[in-house]
Write an enzyme that holds these catalytic residues in place. Structure first.
Site, PDB file in Angstrom:
ATOM      1  N   LYS A   1      47.049  16.707 -25.047  1.00 24.29           N
ATOM      2  CA  LYS A   1      47.171  17.587 -26.207  1.00 24.29           C
ATOM      3  C   LYS A   1      48.314  18.574 -25.975  1.00 24.29           C
ATOM      4  O   LYS A   1      48.566  18.984 -24.832  1.00 24.29           O
ATOM      5  CB  LYS A   1      45.843  18.315 -26.405  1.00 24.29           C
ATOM      6  CG  LYS A   1      45.689  19.099 -27.699  1.00 24.29           C
ATOM      7  CD  LYS A   1      44.260  19.644 -27.781  1.00 24.29           C
ATOM      8  CE  LYS A   1      44.031  20.486 -29.034  1.00 24.29           C
ATOM      9  NZ  LYS A   1      42.622  20.974 -29.101  1.00 24.29           N
TER      10      LYS A   1
ATOM     11  N   SER B   1      40.457  20.208 -33.484  1.00 25.08           N
ATOM     12  CA  SER B   1      41.903  20.374 -33.430  1.00 25.08           C
ATOM     13  C   SER B   1      42.615  19.313 -32.588  1.00 25.08           C
ATOM     14  O   SER B   1      43.841  19.188 -32.641  1.00 25.08           O
ATOM     15  CB  SER B   1      42.229  21.766 -32.867  1.00 25.08           C
ATOM     16  OG  SER B   1      41.753  21.903 -31.535  1.00 25.08           O
TER      17      SER B   1
ATOM     18  N   SER C   1      36.083  20.615 -30.960  1.00 23.40           N
ATOM     19  CA  SER C   1      37.435  20.104 -31.205  1.00 23.40           C
ATOM     20  C   SER C   1      37.735  18.758 -30.565  1.00 23.40           C
ATOM     21  O   SER C   1      38.728  18.121 -30.915  1.00 23.40           O
ATOM     22  CB  SER C   1      38.472  21.126 -30.730  1.00 23.40           C
ATOM     23  OG  SER C   1      38.248  22.387 -31.305  1.00 23.40           O
TER      24      SER C   1
END
Length: 486
Positions: free
Chosen positions: A74, A149, A173
């Site tokens: 990420k 996210s 997330s």
């Protein structure tokens, strides 16, 4: 579809040990997947560095489970020499001078980072639509979100681009996108893995987390990443374990509970039926499964409590994003620091981030702290206390990870919900209490996966992984990729 990357880490490891494939071939396969991505899943890439690292690996031994395996991270993990922006314009051009602890540990184990994945800006948001590169779509249905996210990490794995990707979990997330993408999404106990080098959102909630296609892979990764770090004093000194042994030896506990209020509120009859079918299979496998009457007022408090605490912590943690230390400079010739910062932050942040910072700042004002921030902290304590009472009677909490198919992108609204459904926020309990929590596939509805979530007591990560592996066996849903499901 890639040739190798739709396999689990364990399967790729065996191929490397037997000499049927090389690390360089795996990296090239992963790179081709990145280049052919159809979901807008990526930010920066580090192809040449990945190729260089792969060429160094001449052989892989049986006990080197992660060596030679490509992975993705990420875009909020500090990676030396790779632009890392957390998908925010205000961090454009920021290239870290150091690696996050988890990045360093994975490199030491021989894993090879290939690219950074897209995400909701600064890890705020649950849709995968607020990053600076635009919307990340669901590979099972490009008209739908994959969730956030950690959207890019989920979409990439679901496309078969890599066998593992790092995410971060502040509310759900990783675990919610895992449900929408047919993946295993694991959030270990808070403090079990160092967060040094992870861009902070809300540190009292933030947890290192990751996606895999197999529960056993998640166990091996926890064994590699767990441990105290002097750079992160919130990490536990608790002794490291070989978590894969819990899975291999089926070291599960036996009392499983679910919330009556959750079942009563479920609207999708297919998901409800699949959940009860799974519970019945667990009973037949020898587990004690029963409902629990968790207070409805505390369930209704989940969303406001999360929003106040997370926004307040985010406001404080991101105060350094002022355009001076990071990101593009102001261009309108401001005369004061206040004017400079206002211009940079106005241009650098999306509306969602601005709104969250307003909420956080408002709740931290001295005139409002008792009414807002302190009340949210007290509510969190009550929620966790009641959850600890639940764990006096049960070893696991089980719930669907999603209660409907992922939303269509055209149906998304930027307006705040005035009456948020606690079903959409049920997994924040895992962050409030720091509990280990895992999502894995439970069913498919209209060709799109829906997951189930298991949460356990603090530091009982091994038992949570063991039950997840048992569920994986009962459902038969393992190592899914979008094309195979369709």
């Amino acid at each position: 579809m890639t040739k190798w990357m739709n396999k689990t880490i364990g399967e790729l490891h065996q191929l490397l040990v037997e000499g049927k494939v090389t690390a360089s071939e795996l990296v090239e396969d992963c790179i081709q997947g990145v280049l052919n991505d159809s979901c807008n899943s990526f930010e920066a890439t580090c192809f040449e560095e990945a190729r260089k690292e792969a060429r160094k690996i001449k052989e892989v031994k049986e006990d080197e489970y992660l060596k030679g395996i490509p992975y993705l991270a990420k875009d909020n993990y500090s990676t030396k020499g790779v632009e890392t922006t957390a998908s925010s314009n205000i961090l454009n051009g920021y290239v870290p001078l150091f690696d996050a602890t988890v990045v360093r540990k994975l490199r030491q184990k021989g894993m090879i980072m290939v690219a950074h994945t897209s995400m909701d800006e600064l890890a705020m948001g649950g849709t995968g639509t607020t990053g600076k590169r635009g919307v990340t779509t669901n590979p099972y249905d490009h008209e739908r979100i994959v969730g956030g996210s950690s959207s890019g990490s989920a979409a990439a794995l679901a496309q078969g681009i890599a066998p593992m990707s790092l995410g971060s979990d502040t509310g759900d997330s990783v675990r919610k996108p895992a449900s929408h993408a047919g993946l295993v999404g694991f959030k270990p106990t808070w403090g079990r893995i160092s967060r040094f080098g992870l861009f902070p959102f809300a540190p009292s909630l933030d947890t290192i987390a990751y996606f895999t296609r197999d529960v056993k892979d998640s166990a091996y990764l926890l064994s590699a990443l767990a441990g105290h770090d002097n750079n992160d004093m919130s990490t536990s000194y608790r002794k490291k374990e070989k978590y894969e042994r819990y899975v291999e030896e089926k070291k599960t506990l036996h009392r499983i509970g679910y919330f009556k209020a959750v079942v009563d509120a479920m609207q999708d009859e297919k998901i409800k039926a699949a959940f009860f079918d799974l519970l019945e299979k667990l009973r037949k496998a020898g587990y004690e499964v029963s409902e629990y009457d968790y207070p409805s007022d505390l369930l209704d408090a989940l969303y406001p409590t999360y929003m106040i605490i997370s926004c307040a912590e985010a406001t404080s943690n991101n105060a350094n994003l002022d355009g001076v230390r990071f990101g593009p400079a102001a261009k309108d010739n401001p005369q004061t620091y206040r004017e400079y910062m206002k211009e940079c932050r106005t241009k650098g942040f999306t509306d969602l981030i601005k709104r969250r910072f307003v909420i956080g700042s408002f709740s931290l004002l001295s005139a409002n702290q008792d009414e807002m921030f302190s009340r949210a902290q007290k509510a969190r304590r009550l929620i966790v206390n009641k959850m600890n009472e639940f764990f006096d009677s049960f070893d696991y909490f089980i719930t669907p990870a999603a209660f409907s198919l992922p939303k269509k992108i055209c149906d998304l609204s930027t307006a705040w919900s005035t009456n948020p459904d606690f079903l959409d926020n049920i997994m924040t309990i895992g962050n409030f209490g720091g509990y280990p929590s895992i999502t894995l596939p439970m069913m498919k509805e209209d060709g799109i996966p829906v997951g189930v979530n298991v949460t356990g007591r603090v530091f009982e990560d091994g038992a949570v992984l063991a039950l997840a592996d048992e569920i994986q066996t009962l459902t038969g849903l393992k190592n899914l990729t979008a094309k195979e499901v369709k």
